[in-house]
Design a protein around this motif. Structure first.
Motif, PDB file in Angstrom:
ATOM      1  N   VAL A   1      62.212  35.955  34.998  1.00  0.00           N
ATOM      2  CA  VAL A   1      62.687  34.594  35.549  1.00  0.00           C
ATOM      3  C   VAL A   1      62.619  33.345  34.551  1.00  0.00           C
ATOM      4  O   VAL A   1      61.465  33.341  33.745  1.00  0.00           O
ATOM      5  CB  VAL A   1      61.732  34.226  36.557  1.00  0.00           C
ATOM      6  CG1 VAL A   1      61.935  32.672  37.099  1.00  0.00           C
ATOM      7  CG2 VAL A   1      61.672  35.117  37.879  1.00  0.00           C
ATOM      8  N   ASN A   2      63.647  33.195  34.083  1.00  0.00           N
ATOM      9  CA  ASN A   2      63.749  31.971  33.206  1.00  0.00           C
ATOM     10  C   ASN A   2      64.297  30.637  33.746  1.00  0.00           C
ATOM     11  O   ASN A   2      64.629  29.737  33.379  1.00  0.00           O
ATOM     12  CB  ASN A   2      64.645  32.207  32.255  1.00  0.00           C
ATOM     13  CG  ASN A   2      64.254  33.354  31.237  1.00  0.00           C
ATOM     14  OD1 ASN A   2      62.942  33.396  30.971  1.00  0.00           O
ATOM     15  ND2 ASN A   2      64.996  34.564  30.874  1.00  0.00           N
ATOM     16  N   ASP A   3      64.497  30.671  35.268  1.00  0.00           N
ATOM     17  CA  ASP A   3      64.910  29.437  35.942  1.00  0.00           C
ATOM     18  C   ASP A   3      63.622  28.754  36.314  1.00  0.00           C
ATOM     19  O   ASP A   3      63.010  28.817  37.505  1.00  0.00           O
ATOM     20  CB  ASP A   3      65.751  29.906  36.863  1.00  0.00           C
ATOM     21  CG  ASP A   3      66.267  28.563  37.765  1.00  0.00           C
ATOM     22  OD1 ASP A   3      66.303  27.701  37.139  1.00  0.00           O
ATOM     23  OD2 ASP A   3      66.722  28.979  39.029  1.00  0.00           O
ATOM     24  N   TRP A   4      63.479  27.649  35.495  1.00  0.00           N
ATOM     25  CA  TRP A   4      62.404  26.824  36.035  1.00  0.00           C
ATOM     26  C   TRP A   4      62.595  25.408  35.431  1.00  0.00           C
ATOM     27  O   TRP A   4      63.499  25.187  34.605  1.00  0.00           O
ATOM     28  CB  TRP A   4      60.877  27.267  35.522  1.00  0.00           C
ATOM     29  CG  TRP A   4      60.862  27.481  33.869  1.00  0.00           C
ATOM     30  CD1 TRP A   4      61.292  28.535  33.123  1.00  0.00           C
ATOM     31  CD2 TRP A   4      60.695  26.598  32.817  1.00  0.00           C
ATOM     32  NE1 TRP A   4      61.242  28.637  32.090  1.00  0.00           N
ATOM     33  CE2 TRP A   4      60.746  27.291  31.769  1.00  0.00           C
ATOM     34  CE3 TRP A   4      60.016  25.229  32.834  1.00  0.00           C
ATOM     35  CZ2 TRP A   4      60.418  26.946  30.500  1.00  0.00           C
ATOM     36  CZ3 TRP A   4      59.678  24.661  31.445  1.00  0.00           C
ATOM     37  CH2 TRP A   4      59.979  25.671  30.393  1.00  0.00           C
ATOM     38  N   ASP A   5      61.963  24.198  35.913  1.00  0.00           N
ATOM     39  CA  ASP A   5      62.329  23.020  35.880  1.00  0.00           C
ATOM     40  C   ASP A   5      61.188  22.304  34.704  1.00  0.00           C
ATOM     41  O   ASP A   5      61.888  21.649  33.891  1.00  0.00           O
ATOM     42  CB  ASP A   5      62.240  22.190  37.082  1.00  0.00           C
ATOM     43  CG  ASP A   5      63.646  22.646  38.084  1.00  0.00           C
ATOM     44  OD1 ASP A   5      64.522  22.831  37.560  1.00  0.00           O
ATOM     45  OD2 ASP A   5      63.265  22.702  39.264  1.00  0.00           O
ATOM     46  N   VAL A   6      59.917  22.363  34.878  1.00  0.00           N
ATOM     47  CA  VAL A   6      59.114  21.868  34.298  1.00  0.00           C
ATOM     48  C   VAL A   6      57.903  22.726  34.082  1.00  0.00           C
ATOM     49  O   VAL A   6      57.602  23.661  34.602  1.00  0.00           O
ATOM     50  CB  VAL A   6      58.577  20.404  34.861  1.00  0.00           C
ATOM     51  CG1 VAL A   6      59.485  19.395  35.013  1.00  0.00           C
ATOM     52  CG2 VAL A   6      57.758  20.817  36.299  1.00  0.00           C
ATOM     53  N   GLU A   7      57.121  22.277  33.081  1.00  0.00           N
ATOM     54  CA  GLU A   7      55.915  23.048  33.029  1.00  0.00           C
ATOM     55  C   GLU A   7      54.776  22.219  33.302  1.00  0.00           C
ATOM     56  O   GLU A   7      54.849  20.872  33.190  1.00  0.00           O
ATOM     57  CB  GLU A   7      55.560  23.149  31.263  1.00  0.00           C
ATOM     58  CG  GLU A   7      56.522  24.260  30.620  1.00  0.00           C
ATOM     59  CD  GLU A   7      56.297  24.937  29.292  1.00  0.00           C
ATOM     60  OE1 GLU A   7      55.009  25.842  29.290  1.00  0.00           O
ATOM     61  OE2 GLU A   7      56.710  24.208  28.300  1.00  0.00           O
ATOM     62  N   ALA A   8      53.739  22.584  33.822  1.00  0.00           N
ATOM     63  CA  ALA A   8      52.639  21.996  34.449  1.00  0.00           C
ATOM     64  C   ALA A   8      51.272  22.549  34.308  1.00  0.00           C
ATOM     65  O   ALA A   8      51.237  23.568  33.832  1.00  0.00           O
ATOM     66  CB  ALA A   8      52.707  21.883  35.910  1.00  0.00           C
ATOM     67  N   ILE A   9      50.279  21.676  34.456  1.00  0.00           N
ATOM     68  CA  ILE A   9      48.713  22.356  34.253  1.00  0.00           C
ATOM     69  C   ILE A   9      48.384  22.510  35.791  1.00  0.00           C
ATOM     70  O   ILE A   9      48.381  21.849  36.586  1.00  0.00           O
ATOM     71  CB  ILE A   9      48.169  21.283  33.605  1.00  0.00           C
ATOM     72  CG1 ILE A   9      48.459  21.159  32.324  1.00  0.00           C
ATOM     73  CG2 ILE A   9      46.566  21.753  33.597  1.00  0.00           C
ATOM     74  CD1 ILE A   9      48.386  22.357  31.413  1.00  0.00           C
ATOM     75  N   PHE A  10      47.855  23.708  36.174  1.00  0.00           N
ATOM     76  CA  PHE A  10      47.332  24.079  37.304  1.00  0.00           C
ATOM     77  C   PHE A  10      45.728  24.272  37.208  1.00  0.00           C
ATOM     78  O   PHE A  10      45.508  24.527  36.203  1.00  0.00           O
ATOM     79  CB  PHE A  10      47.619  25.721  37.766  1.00  0.00           C
ATOM     80  CG  PHE A  10      47.261  25.927  38.895  1.00  0.00           C
ATOM     81  CD1 PHE A  10      47.989  25.716  40.243  1.00  0.00           C
ATOM     82  CD2 PHE A  10      45.869  26.793  39.156  1.00  0.00           C
ATOM     83  CE1 PHE A  10      47.353  26.085  41.401  1.00  0.00           C
ATOM     84  CE2 PHE A  10      45.394  27.309  40.248  1.00  0.00           C
ATOM     85  CZ  PHE A  10      46.133  26.972  41.301  1.00  0.00           C
ATOM     86  N   ILE A  11      45.336  23.325  38.078  1.00  0.00           N
ATOM     87  CA  ILE A  11      43.797  22.961  38.077  1.00  0.00           C
ATOM     88  C   ILE A  11      43.084  24.107  39.233  1.00  0.00           C
ATOM     89  O   ILE A  11      43.463  23.676  40.086  1.00  0.00           O
ATOM     90  CB  ILE A  11      43.428  21.545  38.296  1.00  0.00           C
ATOM     91  CG1 ILE A  11      43.914  20.421  37.376  1.00  0.00           C
ATOM     92  CG2 ILE A  11      41.771  21.422  38.477  1.00  0.00           C
ATOM     93  CD1 ILE A  11      43.694  19.231  37.722  1.00  0.00           C
ATOM     94  N   GLY A  12      42.166  25.015  38.558  1.00  0.00           N
ATOM     95  CA  GLY A  12      41.819  25.985  39.374  1.00  0.00           C
ATOM     96  C   GLY A  12      40.197  25.968  39.319  1.00  0.00           C
ATOM     97  O   GLY A  12      39.702  25.334  38.627  1.00  0.00           O
TER      98      GLY A  12
END
Length: 89
Positions: free
Chosen positions: A78-89
């Protein structure tokens, strides 16, 4: 919210507060990690899903975990993405 917006909000708080997140079925848990994720924006129209989706590294044709993103191959990267984000877990 961007990282800078989060920093601005957190910088106004006492430094010894703990940071928590919702528990799996209730309660709260302390945040233990920050994980970079790739996100596809505005793919889930259903009210009971969050509007955005974490994009997995690989998707299988019958994968129902990606509610708004379908593939026609049996498996593909999968190369179809809009933004990078930080997931807080």
């Amino acid at each position: 919210m961007t990282v800078q917006e989060l920093i601005d909000k957190l910088s106004a708080l006492p430094r010894d507060l703990i940071v928590v997140r919702n528990g799996y079925e209730g309660g709260v848990a302390e945040v233990t990690e920050l994980t970079p994720k790739k996100i596809k924006l505005h793919v889930n129209p259903e009210w009971y899903y969050g509007p955005h989706e974490v994009v997995p590294y690989r998707v299988f044709k019958d994968d129902v975990s990606l509610h708004g993103v379908l593939t026609d191959d049996s498996t593909k990267l999968v190369n179809d993405w809009d933004v990078e984000a930080i997931f807080i877990g």
